[in-house]
Design a protein around this motif. Structure first.
Motif, mmCIF file in Angstrom:
data_model
loop_
_atom_site.group_PDB
_atom_site.id
_atom_site.type_symbol
_atom_site.label_atom_id
_atom_site.label_comp_id
_atom_site.label_asym_id
_atom_site.label_seq_id
_atom_site.Cartn_x
_atom_site.Cartn_y
_atom_site.Cartn_z
ATOM 1 N N CYS A 1 54.712 39.438 56.164
ATOM 2 C CA CYS A 1 53.353 38.396 55.481
ATOM 3 C C CYS A 1 53.933 37.855 54.198
ATOM 4 C CB CYS A 1 52.235 39.654 55.187
ATOM 5 S SG CYS A 1 51.246 37.827 54.749
ATOM 6 N N ALA A 2 54.030 36.830 54.312
ATOM 7 C CA ALA A 2 54.708 35.761 52.998
ATOM 8 C C ALA A 2 53.821 34.882 52.154
ATOM 9 C CB ALA A 2 55.121 34.610 54.065
ATOM 10 N N ASP B 1 52.668 45.289 58.556
ATOM 11 C CA ASP B 1 51.372 45.583 59.742
ATOM 12 C C ASP B 1 51.216 44.383 60.373
ATOM 13 O OD1 ASP B 1 52.218 48.315 59.044
ATOM 14 O OD2 ASP B 1 50.314 47.919 57.307
ATOM 15 N N HIS B 2 51.246 43.967 61.414
ATOM 16 C CA HIS B 2 50.767 43.443 62.691
ATOM 17 C C HIS B 2 50.672 41.640 62.057
ATOM 18 C CE1 HIS B 2 48.302 46.657 64.550
ATOM 19 N NE2 HIS B 2 48.088 47.208 62.809
ATOM 20 N N VAL B 3 51.830 41.892 61.939
ATOM 21 C CA VAL B 3 52.634 40.693 61.312
ATOM 22 C C VAL B 3 51.841 39.309 62.281
ATOM 23 C CG1 VAL B 3 53.953 39.048 59.915
ATOM 24 C CG2 VAL B 3 53.802 40.913 58.929
ATOM 25 N N PRO C 1 47.051 40.093 59.249
ATOM 26 C CA PRO C 1 45.226 40.053 59.196
ATOM 27 C C PRO C 1 45.110 39.664 58.009
ATOM 28 C CG PRO C 1 46.072 42.152 60.511
ATOM 29 C CD PRO C 1 47.256 41.786 59.252
ATOM 30 N N LEU C 2 45.047 40.698 56.873
ATOM 31 C CA LEU C 2 44.085 40.035 55.618
ATOM 32 C C LEU C 2 44.189 38.524 55.175
ATOM 33 C CD1 LEU C 2 44.551 43.206 53.369
ATOM 34 C CD2 LEU C 2 43.044 42.128 55.004
ATOM 35 N N HIS C 3 45.727 37.941 55.760
ATOM 36 C CA HIS C 3 46.079 37.026 54.965
ATOM 37 C C HIS C 3 45.993 35.641 55.921
ATOM 38 C CE1 HIS C 3 47.309 39.395 51.689
ATOM 39 N NE2 HIS C 3 46.497 39.415 51.259
#
Length: 59
Positions: A11-12, A26-28, A38-40
């Motif tokens: 995640c970036a 995770d799940h990028v 998923p959080l971002h």
């Protein structure tokens, strides 16, 4: 130079309060804004459900 074929996407998202990138693997997924966990995702940052998420029926 690192071998890009063996790198894990991360995640970036920039977490400003912590002055760092998220870097969660995770799940990028790829979005127009870059790789996001998923959080971002754009919808998660706005507090909206992701497309295709089942919604509760109104009474």
């Amino acid at each position: 130079m690192p071998d890009e074929a063996n790198t894990v996407p991360v995640c970036a998202h920039w977490i400003g309060a912590e002055q760092r990138h998220c870097h969660s693997p995770d799940h990028v997924r790829a979005y127009l804004t870059g790789l996001c966990c998923p959080l971002h995702t754009p919808n998660a940052l706005r507090g909206l459900p992701e497309p295709g998420t089942p919604r509760k029926a109104s009474p």
